[in-house]
Write a protein that holds these residues in place. Structure first.
Motif, short mmCIF file in Angstrom:
data_model
loop_
_atom_site.label_atom_id
_atom_site.label_comp_id
_atom_site.label_asym_id
_atom_site.label_seq_id
_atom_site.Cartn_x
_atom_site.Cartn_y
_atom_site.Cartn_z
N TRP A 57 2.32 -0.10 1.62
CA TRP A 57 1.88 -0.19 0.23
C TRP A 57 1.03 -1.44 0.01
O TRP A 57 0.06 -1.41 -0.78
CB TRP A 57 3.08 -0.19 -0.71
CG TRP A 57 3.68 1.16 -0.94
CD1 TRP A 57 4.87 1.63 -0.47
CD2 TRP A 57 3.10 2.23 -1.69
NE1 TRP A 57 5.08 2.92 -0.87
CE2 TRP A 57 4.02 3.32 -1.64
CE3 TRP A 57 1.92 2.38 -2.41
CZ2 TRP A 57 3.77 4.53 -2.27
CZ3 TRP A 57 1.67 3.60 -3.05
CH2 TRP A 57 2.58 4.66 -2.97
N LEU A 60 -2.42 -0.64 1.15
CA LEU A 60 -3.10 0.19 0.17
C LEU A 60 -3.56 -0.64 -1.03
O LEU A 60 -4.64 -0.39 -1.59
CB LEU A 60 -2.16 1.31 -0.31
CG LEU A 60 -1.90 2.43 0.69
CD1 LEU A 60 -0.85 3.40 0.13
CD2 LEU A 60 -3.19 3.18 1.02
N ALA A 61 -2.76 -1.63 -1.42
CA ALA A 61 -3.16 -2.51 -2.51
C ALA A 61 -4.41 -3.30 -2.14
O ALA A 61 -5.33 -3.46 -2.96
CB ALA A 61 -2.02 -3.47 -2.86
N SER A 234 -4.77 0.84 -9.62
CA SER A 234 -4.21 1.36 -8.37
C SER A 234 -3.64 0.23 -7.52
O SER A 234 -2.58 0.38 -6.89
CB SER A 234 -5.30 2.10 -7.57
OG SER A 234 -5.78 3.21 -8.29
N CYS A 238 0.24 -0.06 -6.43
CA CYS A 238 0.66 -0.21 -5.03
C CYS A 238 1.53 -1.46 -4.86
O CYS A 238 2.46 -1.47 -4.04
CB CYS A 238 -0.56 -0.28 -4.11
SG CYS A 238 -1.47 1.28 -3.99
#
Length: 326
Positions: A57, A60-61, A234, A238
């Protein structure tokens, strides 16, 4: 024949540091110190937070944060009918990540983009109007997105409907309205803000009207301005998941869109303290996460979005200066 070194030669010595660069480095260090002290004051150790974050995660961040720069470039170039290289414009957006640490609100990025257009040979009026038009439409889209996600969430926290979210969000919106009203009523702040906004807003509507002759380019600008907020939402989402918490995307969007708008008014590098406090409070209210727990994803988000791009932004700023693009 003299043996002394001229001032120009001294200025070019490798060890010489420009005052502007020194100020920016000091701003970056101040931001890091403030963020660390705030995190420890909220019982959130930034170092342990990064080490304990879920790597998938967290990655993804970081990717969501990285995606914000090409979308910001689209949102910038879409309001410039003249041809500006995408690579140069993208470097300027990355450099803005460094500059904004020592400039209040969005003035650093606005001034940087205006300077880029001026150095590209665009006249001062159209250059300032292009930047102002993008900022103006970006503000309208930001408020429209906030209204949409407020409607989507129904002002309800994820786990129960006790009215807490409604109260906090309405207080936040009220504070934003009071701040705007104060800027209109109190003479000194009003003059200060208007003096800085006037060059960027005087020709914005005219520039937007001119851009209707280039619908494809304008569409790219609108899309960029629209998507950039979603990349940041987003990233925060994340970060919430990376710290082991759960929340809906819409609730996180409300926390970011309103919290960032309120917190950015704080006169500190990058809005530090103000953004974290307001975003954490709103995140807690809209998702049902405890207020103490909400600080962890917010601090991680700020580390990724503000501290991580500092060195690349510094490099981009230096590159643009060496190429006389700024």
């Amino acid at each position: 024949m003299t043996t002394g070194i001229s001032q120009t030669q001294q200025a070019r010595r490798p060890g010489w540091i420009r005052p502007r660069t020194a100020i920016m480095v000091a701003g970056a260090l101040m931001f890091g110190a403030l963020l660390y002290l705030q995190g420890t004051g909220s019982h959130v150790d930034p170092v342990r937070l990064v080490l304990a974050a879920d790597p998938a995660w967290a990655l993804l961040a970081v990717l969501a944060m990285a995606a914000s720069y090409p979308t910001a470039t689209m949102g910038f170039l879409g309001f410039v009918p003249e041809r500006i290289g995408f690579a140069r414009a993208a470097a300027a957006q990355l450099a803005g990540a460094f500059v904004k640490l020592v400039a209040p609100g969005g003035f650093g990025g606005m001034a940087l983009n205006t300077r880029l257009l001026l150095r590209a040979g665009i006249a001062p009026g159209p250059a300032a109007s292009s930047v102002g038009a993008g900022q103006l439409l970006g503000l309208v889209l930001h408020m429209a997105q906030l209204a949409f996600f407020l409607w989507l969430t129904g002002f309800q926290p994820d786990h129960h409907a006790d009215g807490t979210a409604e109260l906090v969000v309405l207080i936040g919106a009220g504070l934003l309205a009071v701040l705007a009203l104060a800027l209109l009523i109190v003479p000194r702040p009003r003059r200060w803000v208007l003096a800085r906004l006037r060059p960027l807003t005087e020709g914005s509507l005219t520039r937007l009207r001119d851009l209707t002759r280039h619908p494809g380019r304008l569409a790219v600008g609108v899309l960029g301005q629209l998507v950039i907020s979603m990349t940041m939402v987003s990233c925060l989402y994340c970060c919430v998941r990376a710290t082991g918490l759960a929340a809906s995307f819409a609730a996180v969007a409300v926390a970011f869109l309103l919290g960032n708008a309120l917190g950015s008014a704080t006169p500190t590098p990058g809005g530090v303290v103000g953004v974290e406090v307001t975003t954490a409070a709103l995140l807690s209210a809209t998702t049902g996460i405890g207020n103490a727990q909400a600080y962890a994803p917010v601090v991680l988000f700020r580390l990724i979005t503000l501290l991580l791009p500092v060195l690349p932004g510094w490099a981009a700023f230096g590159l643009l200066q060496r190429r006389k693009a700024l």
